[in-house]
Scaffold this motif. Structure first.
Motif, PDB file in Angstrom:
ATOM      1  N   ILE A   9       0.822  -1.212   0.000  1.00  0.00           N
ATOM      2  CA  ILE A   9       0.000   0.000   0.000  1.00  0.00           C
ATOM      3  C   ILE A   9       0.855   1.259   0.000  1.00  0.00           C
ATOM      4  N   LYS A  10       2.029   1.207   0.647  1.00  0.00           N
ATOM      5  CA  LYS A  10       2.868   2.405   0.748  1.00  0.00           C
ATOM      6  C   LYS A  10       3.301   2.932  -0.619  1.00  0.00           C
ATOM      7  N   GLN A  11       3.268   2.077  -1.641  1.00  0.00           N
ATOM      8  CA  GLN A  11       3.682   2.502  -2.979  1.00  0.00           C
ATOM      9  C   GLN A  11       2.724   3.525  -3.584  1.00  0.00           C
ATOM     10  N   PHE A  12       1.531   3.654  -3.002  1.00  0.00           N
ATOM     11  CA  PHE A  12       0.512   4.546  -3.568  1.00  0.00           C
ATOM     12  C   PHE A  12       0.451   5.904  -2.871  1.00  0.00           C
ATOM     13  N   ASN A  13       1.332   6.167  -1.912  1.00  0.00           N
ATOM     14  CA  ASN A  13       1.317   7.456  -1.225  1.00  0.00           C
ATOM     15  C   ASN A  13       2.735   7.865  -0.840  1.00  0.00           C
ATOM     16  N   ALA A  14       2.848   8.941  -0.080  1.00  0.00           N
ATOM     17  CA  ALA A  14       4.158   9.506   0.249  1.00  0.00           C
ATOM     18  C   ALA A  14       5.020   8.580   1.102  1.00  0.00           C
ATOM     19  N   LEU A  15       4.431   7.570   1.740  1.00  0.00           N
ATOM     20  CA  LEU A  15       5.210   6.664   2.584  1.00  0.00           C
ATOM     21  C   LEU A  15       6.267   5.897   1.784  1.00  0.00           C
ATOM     22  N   LYS A  16       6.112   5.850   0.464  1.00  0.00           N
ATOM     23  CA  LYS A  16       7.090   5.154  -0.375  1.00  0.00           C
ATOM     24  C   LYS A  16       8.465   5.823  -0.311  1.00  0.00           C
ATOM     25  N   SER A  17       8.505   7.074   0.119  1.00  0.00           N
ATOM     26  CA  SER A  17       9.762   7.815   0.170  1.00  0.00           C
ATOM     27  C   SER A  17      10.527   7.608   1.476  1.00  0.00           C
ATOM     28  N   LEU A  18       9.954   6.882   2.409  1.00  0.00           N
ATOM     29  CA  LEU A  18      10.633   6.621   3.670  1.00  0.00           C
ATOM     30  C   LEU A  18      11.659   5.504   3.510  1.00  0.00           C
ATOM     31  N   THR A  19      12.703   5.563   4.308  1.00  0.00           N
ATOM     32  CA  THR A  19      13.714   4.508   4.289  1.00  0.00           C
ATOM     33  C   THR A  19      13.178   3.275   5.009  1.00  0.00           C
ATOM     34  N   LYS A  20      13.884   2.164   4.836  1.00  0.00           N
ATOM     35  CA  LYS A  20      13.466   0.926   5.504  1.00  0.00           C
ATOM     36  C   LYS A  20      13.482   1.112   7.016  1.00  0.00           C
ATOM     37  N   GLU A  21      14.491   1.819   7.523  1.00  0.00           N
ATOM     38  CA  GLU A  21      14.591   2.038   8.966  1.00  0.00           C
ATOM     39  C   GLU A  21      13.421   2.876   9.468  1.00  0.00           C
ATOM     40  N   GLU A  22      13.031   3.884   8.704  1.00  0.00           N
ATOM     41  CA  GLU A  22      11.893   4.722   9.097  1.00  0.00           C
ATOM     42  C   GLU A  22      10.600   3.921   9.079  1.00  0.00           C
ATOM     43  N   LEU A  23      10.439   3.062   8.092  1.00  0.00           N
ATOM     44  CA  LEU A  23       9.241   2.222   8.013  1.00  0.00           C
ATOM     45  C   LEU A  23       9.178   1.219   9.157  1.00  0.00           C
ATOM     46  N   VAL A  24      10.340   0.697   9.550  1.00  0.00           N
ATOM     47  CA  VAL A  24      10.390  -0.230  10.685  1.00  0.00           C
ATOM     48  C   VAL A  24       9.946   0.483  11.963  1.00  0.00           C
TER      49      VAL A  24
END
Length: 225
Positions: A9-24
Motif C-alpha cells: 500500500i505504501k507505494q501509492f502514497n508519500a510513505l514510499k519515500s521513507l527509508t526501511k529504517e523509518e518504516l520499521v
C-alpha cells in the motif's frame, strides 16, 4: 499486524519515500483499525494527532455548512493518506471522514510523521505534492459549482465514480452512494439530485438495480450539458 516495510500500500502514497529504517519505526508504533460502513473515522473540529493510511475501503470527506448541509469534498480510497493537512498545520480537522464501506486503516502517530517530515526531504516533498493535488481538486470543485449545471456536475460525478472505482460483476457502480450523498457531492438539494437521476434514466444514460446505479451510456454522460 502487517509490517510497513513489506506493505504494498505504501507505494501509492508519500510513505514510499521513507527509508526501511523509518518504516520499521512506524511499524513499531502504528495501530491497525477496522472501521464499519457508516462509522465516523474523525469529526470536524477533532484533533487527529496522526495520519491514517487506508489499507482497504473508501471513505468520504465532508464539511458541514452553516445551514446544516454536508458538502462532500473528496472520496479517499485504498492507498491514500487521511489527515496529513491537519497534522502539518497543527490545526483541528475542518472535515469529517465517514466510511462508505467496511475499511481497514493504519493509524500512525503524529510524533513519528513529524520526525520523518523533519529528517527526510523526499518524504516532505511528496507530502507537499499530495497536498498540492488536493488543492487543485478543490479549485476544480469551486469552478464547477460556479459554472456548471446540476446535470453536468451529476453526470461528471457518475463518470468519475465509474472510472475511478470500477463496477460490480452486474455492471453496477461498485460504490453505493445514497441519493443524499450524490446531492452533497454536486452541491444541490436531494430532491434535485433524484430528479436529475430520473431524467438520466429516461434518457437511457443509466439504469437502476435496486439502490445501485448502472451506467448504460458512458459517452452520453460525458456529453451532458
Amino acid at each position: 499486524m502487517g509490517k510497513c516495510e513489506q506493505c504494498i500500500i505504501k507505494q501509492f502514497n508519500a510513505l514510499k519515500s521513507l527509508t526501511k529504517e523509518e518504516l520499521v519505526r512506524i511499524s513499531g508504533c502504528k495501530t491497525s483499525k477496522f472501521i464499519k460502513k457508516g462509522e465516523v473515522i474523525f469529526d470536524e473540529g477533532e484533533s487527529i494527532n496522526g495520519v491514517y493510511c487506508v489499507k482497504e475501503g473508501i471513505c468520504k470527506l465532508s464539511k458541514l455548512s452553516e445551514n446544516g448541509k454536508d458538502q462532500i469534498v473528496k472520496m479517499v480510497v485504498k492507498g491514500q493518506l487521511l489527515g496529513q493537512r491537519s497534522l502539518i498545520t497543527d490545526e483541528v480537522s475542518n472535515l469529517q471522514a465517514v466510511a462508505l464501506n467496511d475499511m481497514e486503516v493504519c493509524f500512525i502517530p503524529k510524533s513519528e510523521i513529524i520526525s520523518n517530515l523533519q529528517n527526510n526531504p523526499k518524504f516532505s516533498f511528496d507530502v507537499l505534492k499530495e497536498m498540492a493535488h488536493d488543492l487543485r481538486e478543490a479549485d476544480n470543485i469551486i469552478v464547477n459549482m460556479a459554472q456548471k449545471s446540476v446535470r453536468q456536475r451529476l453526470a461528471e460525478t457518475l463518470v468519475y465514480i465509474h472510472d475511478s472505482f470500477g463496477v460490480n460483476p452486474d455492471k453496477t457502480l461498485s460504490i453505493l452512494l445514497s441519493r443524499e450523498d450524490f446531492a452533497n457531492i454536486v452541491g444541490t438539494a436531494t430532491e434535485s439530485a433524484i430528479r436529475v437521476l430520473s431524467q438520466f434514466k429516461k434518457e437511457a444514460l443509466i439504469s437502476v438495480v435496486g439502490k445501485q446505479i448502472r451506467i448504460e451510456n458512458l459517452e452520453g454522460l460525458k456529453r451532458v450539458e
